[in-house]
Design an enzyme around this catalytic site. Structure first.
Site, PDB file in Angstrom:
ATOM      1  N   GLY A 189       0.818  -1.292  -0.054  1.00  0.00           N
ATOM      2  CA  GLY A 189       0.029   0.081   0.053  1.00  0.00           C
ATOM      3  C   GLY A 189       0.955   1.238   0.177  1.00  0.00           C
TER       4      GLY A 189
ATOM      5  N   LYS B  93       2.580   2.734  -2.413  1.00  0.00           N
ATOM      6  CA  LYS B  93       2.363   3.680  -3.511  1.00  0.00           C
ATOM      7  C   LYS B  93       0.883   3.812  -3.727  1.00  0.00           C
ATOM      8  CE  LYS B  93       6.415   1.505  -5.979  1.00  0.00           C
ATOM      9  NZ  LYS B  93       6.866   0.773  -4.931  1.00  0.00           N
TER      10      LYS B  93
ATOM     11  N   GLU C 122      -4.894  -6.177  -5.330  1.00  0.00           N
ATOM     12  CA  GLU C 122      -3.659  -7.085  -5.135  1.00  0.00           C
ATOM     13  C   GLU C 122      -4.164  -8.571  -5.378  1.00  0.00           C
ATOM     14  OE1 GLU C 122      -0.562  -9.076  -4.232  1.00  0.00           O
ATOM     15  OE2 GLU C 122      -0.556  -6.943  -4.459  1.00  0.00           O
TER      16      GLU C 122
ATOM     17  N   ASP D 278       3.476  -1.672 -10.734  1.00  0.00           N
ATOM     18  CA  ASP D 278       4.384  -1.879  -9.646  1.00  0.00           C
ATOM     19  C   ASP D 278       4.639  -3.513  -9.568  1.00  0.00           C
ATOM     20  OD1 ASP D 278       6.545  -1.241  -8.356  1.00  0.00           O
ATOM     21  OD2 ASP D 278       5.472  -1.778  -6.343  1.00  0.00           O
TER      22      ASP D 278
ATOM     23  N   CYS E  36      11.411  -3.343  -8.569  1.00  0.00           N
ATOM     24  CA  CYS E  36      12.616  -3.223  -7.492  1.00  0.00           C
ATOM     25  C   CYS E  36      13.573  -4.207  -7.867  1.00  0.00           C
ATOM     26  CB  CYS E  36      12.222  -3.306  -6.398  1.00  0.00           C
ATOM     27  SG  CYS E  36      11.301  -4.792  -5.697  1.00  0.00           S
TER      28      CYS E  36
END
Length: 456
Positions: free
Chosen positions: A113, A115, A133, A178, A231
């Protein structure tokens, strides 16, 4: 945990003369960051009251580094939703999405959560934010963070991206992907990511990322912005995934992603058939900035007409009799009664964000602003309602100081002694909502959720 040798060999080949500095960064302390929640307090206001050693994160106006001796996650301001603990590099992504109030926005892979709540703050409570999600347990954590930050205009779903694409075709102004990735940029803080890494895992992630982007493309309006981030350092998952997507979708064009001092750019020479503009994407390296590894690309959907799509909207609960206990509570407790499109999930009452489509046949964790529970002959307000209110929106409140023993007693679930009118009171810490208490005969019964209470 030692880093996988195959990973180190790969990074040595990619980085060459920078490799030693990169490898040395793993022996340094990782940067600690927090982000101010503008739904609760302005940046200037928080800096004035913060009991932490803060220095600004250059690429996020709401972001700050804090000192290693500080523990902001153990401070009452954290429980009040004034701050979100977030890795500093990750803050660059929300800044690139940069949604505007009133827009329709999707965070497609949203847990836990960080972002999502960054986007919510920039939307200022206006518009529609869908946070999705696929993993059920992570979706619950996402929903809890949306609640803690006092977000009113968000819906939290628990769906696969292709299922959402069936419902939200050509719907959103901005989408953040993401993407799940091999997590190389998180090795410093996540031993599990390090243990799971392998070349095959990288290949699997790259394939999955392309599938997720396909769903996102279907949901974005012409002219809309799509931000892709990971990432990880892996070119297969970064420049490679974006280049394959661009080849399949000529209606998308890469845009210049704003860079700051220390940021690097995407490398066309690290992937075959690099997309035009791949050098406008961003790479964040831990040996160049105070932050972990990240990659980000900004794409614009240049072509495609808005096809007429039949939208199905939810049926609003309009039965005043069914809602009489809610309206009685609101009349007695609030200075202004929240109204709009009501919906019931069991006995839980929510307000749907404006413009939300029907939730039928979707797995939904949070269908909107949670107001509370309709119990027999009474209404009990939710913790989410408390955290989204400001003091002037309630008739009665109990104001505490952050360093007061009463504040810590409240967070531990203890009853407090207080004076005032009988009924529901909003408990505040330094003027920021913290939760509910119900006052009767000089005793405030504690309604801070049991699952959130601090140890005694």
């Amino acid at each position: 945990m030692p880093l996988p040798q195959l990973f180190l060999d790969k990074m040595r080949e990619l980085l060459r003369e920078e490799y030693e500095a990169f490898a040395a960064s793993y022996d340094e302390e990782k940067a600690q960051g927090l982000r101010v929640n503008p739904l609760k307090a302005s940046v200037q206001e928080f800096v004035r009251i913060a009991p932490f050693a803060l220095s600004g994160v250059p690429w996020a106006s709401e972001g700050f580094y804090y000192g290693k001796e500080d523990r902001p996650g153990k401070h009452p301001y954290h429980e009040a939703g004034l701050i979100y603990i977030q890795e500093p590099s990750a803050m660059a992504v929300g800044a690139l999405v940069n949604p505007l109030p009133g827009e329709t926005v999707l965070d497609l892979c949203a847990a836990p959560g960080g972002k999502t709540t960054h986007l919510a703050g920039r939307m200022n409570g206006e518009g529609l934010l869908v946070a999705n999600e696929p993993h059920p347990a992570r979706a619950k954590i996402l929903s809890q963070n949306v609640e803690r930050m006092g977000v009113r205009n968000a819906v939290v779903t628990n769906e696969m991206p292709d299922r959402l694409a069936e419902r939200f075709s050509v719907f959103f102004d901005r989408i953040l992907v993401d993407a799940p990735c091999s997590g190389e940029g998180m090795f410093r803080k996540d031993p599990d990511a390090c243990a799971e890494w392998s070349p095959d895992h990288v290949t699997m992630c790259a394939s999955r990322q392309l599938d997720i982007l396909e769903s996102a493309a279907r949901m974005l309006k012409p002219g809309g912005r799509l931000v892709y981030s990971t990432c990880t350092f892996s070119p297969e998952e970064n420049e490679g995934t974006i280049s394959r997507f661009a080849e399949l979708h000529p209606e998308f064009a890469l845009e210049d992603a704003q860079a700051y001092e220390g940021f690097d750019r995407g490398r066309a020479d690290w992937t075959s058939d690099a997309a035009p503009g791949i050098g406008e994407t961003l790479r964040l390296w831990p040996h160049r900035i105070r932050g972990d590894g990240h990659y980000a690309a900004v794409l614009r959907k240049m072509d495609g007409e808005e096809q007429p799509v039949r939208r199905k909207y939810p049926k609003s609960l309009t039965d005043r009799k069914a809602l009489k206990d809610y309206f009685a509570f609101a009349e007695e407790t609030l200075t202004d009664t929240p109204a709009g499109e009501f919906t019931l999930f069991g006995d839980q009452l929510y307000l749907l964000p404006s413009g939300m489509l029907t939730l039928d046949q979707l797995k939904v964790v949070r269908p909107g602003w949670h107001l509370g529970t309709l119990k027999k002959n009474r209404f009990e307000p939710s913790h989410a309602l408390a955290l989204s209110l400001k003091g002037e929106e309630v008739r009665n409140r109990l104001s505490l100081h952050a360093d007061s023993p009463q504040t810590f007693a409240y967070l531990k679930g203890e009853a407090l002694q207080a004076e005032g009118p009988k009924g529901w009171h909003l408990v505040e810490v330094d003027g920021y909502s913290l939760g509910w208490g119900k006052l009767a005969e000089g005793t405030l019964k504690n309604h801070f959720p049991k699952g959130l209470r601090w140890p005694g």
